[in-house]
Design a protein around this motif. Structure first.
Motif, short mmCIF file in Angstrom:
data_model
loop_
_atom_site.label_atom_id
_atom_site.label_comp_id
_atom_site.label_asym_id
_atom_site.label_seq_id
_atom_site.Cartn_x
_atom_site.Cartn_y
_atom_site.Cartn_z
N LYS A 44 28.90 -48.80 13.62
CA LYS A 44 28.75 -47.44 13.13
C LYS A 44 27.29 -47.19 12.78
O LYS A 44 26.59 -48.11 12.34
CB LYS A 44 29.61 -47.21 11.89
CG LYS A 44 31.08 -47.29 12.14
CD LYS A 44 31.82 -46.87 10.90
CE LYS A 44 32.65 -48.00 10.39
NZ LYS A 44 33.33 -47.69 9.14
N TYR A 45 26.87 -45.93 12.96
CA TYR A 45 25.49 -45.56 12.69
C TYR A 45 25.43 -44.16 12.08
O TYR A 45 26.35 -43.37 12.25
CB TYR A 45 24.66 -45.54 13.98
CG TYR A 45 24.56 -46.88 14.67
CD1 TYR A 45 23.63 -47.83 14.28
CD2 TYR A 45 25.42 -47.20 15.71
CE1 TYR A 45 23.54 -49.05 14.91
CE2 TYR A 45 25.34 -48.43 16.35
CZ TYR A 45 24.40 -49.35 15.95
OH TYR A 45 24.33 -50.56 16.56
N ASN A 46 24.30 -43.86 11.43
CA ASN A 46 24.04 -42.48 11.02
C ASN A 46 23.08 -41.87 12.04
O ASN A 46 22.64 -42.53 12.98
CB ASN A 46 23.51 -42.40 9.58
CG ASN A 46 22.21 -43.14 9.38
OD1 ASN A 46 21.43 -43.32 10.31
ND2 ASN A 46 21.97 -43.60 8.17
N GLU A 77 19.63 -43.60 12.58
CA GLU A 77 19.72 -44.86 13.32
C GLU A 77 19.97 -44.62 14.81
O GLU A 77 19.43 -45.33 15.66
CB GLU A 77 20.85 -45.72 12.74
CG GLU A 77 20.57 -46.21 11.34
CD GLU A 77 21.77 -46.83 10.65
OE1 GLU A 77 21.57 -47.70 9.80
OE2 GLU A 77 22.92 -46.43 10.96
N TYR A 109 29.63 -43.80 16.22
CA TYR A 109 30.02 -45.15 16.64
C TYR A 109 29.55 -45.32 18.07
O TYR A 109 29.84 -44.49 18.94
CB TYR A 109 31.53 -45.30 16.56
CG TYR A 109 32.05 -46.64 17.03
CD1 TYR A 109 32.04 -47.74 16.19
CD2 TYR A 109 32.55 -46.80 18.31
CE1 TYR A 109 32.52 -48.97 16.61
CE2 TYR A 109 33.04 -48.02 18.75
CZ TYR A 109 33.01 -49.10 17.89
OH TYR A 109 33.49 -50.32 18.32
N ASN A 161 28.78 -42.85 5.17
CA ASN A 161 27.83 -41.87 5.67
C ASN A 161 27.39 -42.21 7.09
O ASN A 161 26.26 -41.98 7.46
CB ASN A 161 26.63 -41.79 4.72
CG ASN A 161 25.79 -40.57 4.99
OD1 ASN A 161 26.22 -39.63 5.63
ND2 ASN A 161 24.56 -40.61 4.52
N LYS A 162 28.28 -42.78 7.88
CA LYS A 162 27.95 -43.16 9.25
C LYS A 162 29.02 -42.61 10.20
O LYS A 162 29.95 -43.31 10.57
CB LYS A 162 27.83 -44.68 9.37
CG LYS A 162 26.71 -45.24 8.52
CD LYS A 162 26.46 -46.68 8.79
CE LYS A 162 25.26 -47.13 7.98
NZ LYS A 162 24.81 -48.45 8.34
#
Length: 94
Positions: free
Chosen positions: A79-81, A84, A72, A68-69
């Motif tokens: 990696k982030y959502n 974040e 990048y 679920n991220k």
């Protein structure tokens, strides 16, 4: 010579555009390409390049249901959502 056919243009995400609207940025749309004479597909991510007041490159990949991220950050190599990403931009703004 390799020949590609563009299957789909990936549009920028409206939610991240709302977050980065107060910065100077450039966007490069992503694509999904098919290599002709094969069954291979390649995904070029949508690129958000923030240039001012700091330099940051965010790539958005087509959504993967397992991870679920989809974002990048090149400079952080992680990696982030979306939540974040928002927190990181707030911290860098200070």
């Amino acid at each position: 010579m390799l020949e590609f056919e563009i299957l789909q243009e990936l549009e920028p995400n409206a939610k991240i555009l709302e977050i980065i609207k107060e910065y100077d940025y450039a966007i490069k749309n992503g694509t999904i390409k098919h290599l002709k004479a094969t069954n291979l597909q390649f995904i070029d991510p949508t690129e958000y390049a923030i240039t001012y007041p700091f330099t940051l490159t965010i790539y958005e990949y087509k959504v993967n249901e397992i991870a679920n991220k989809p974002f990048y950050i090149k400079e952080h190599k992680q990696k982030y959502n979306l939540k974040e990403i928002k927190q990181i931009l707030i911290k860098l703004k200070i």
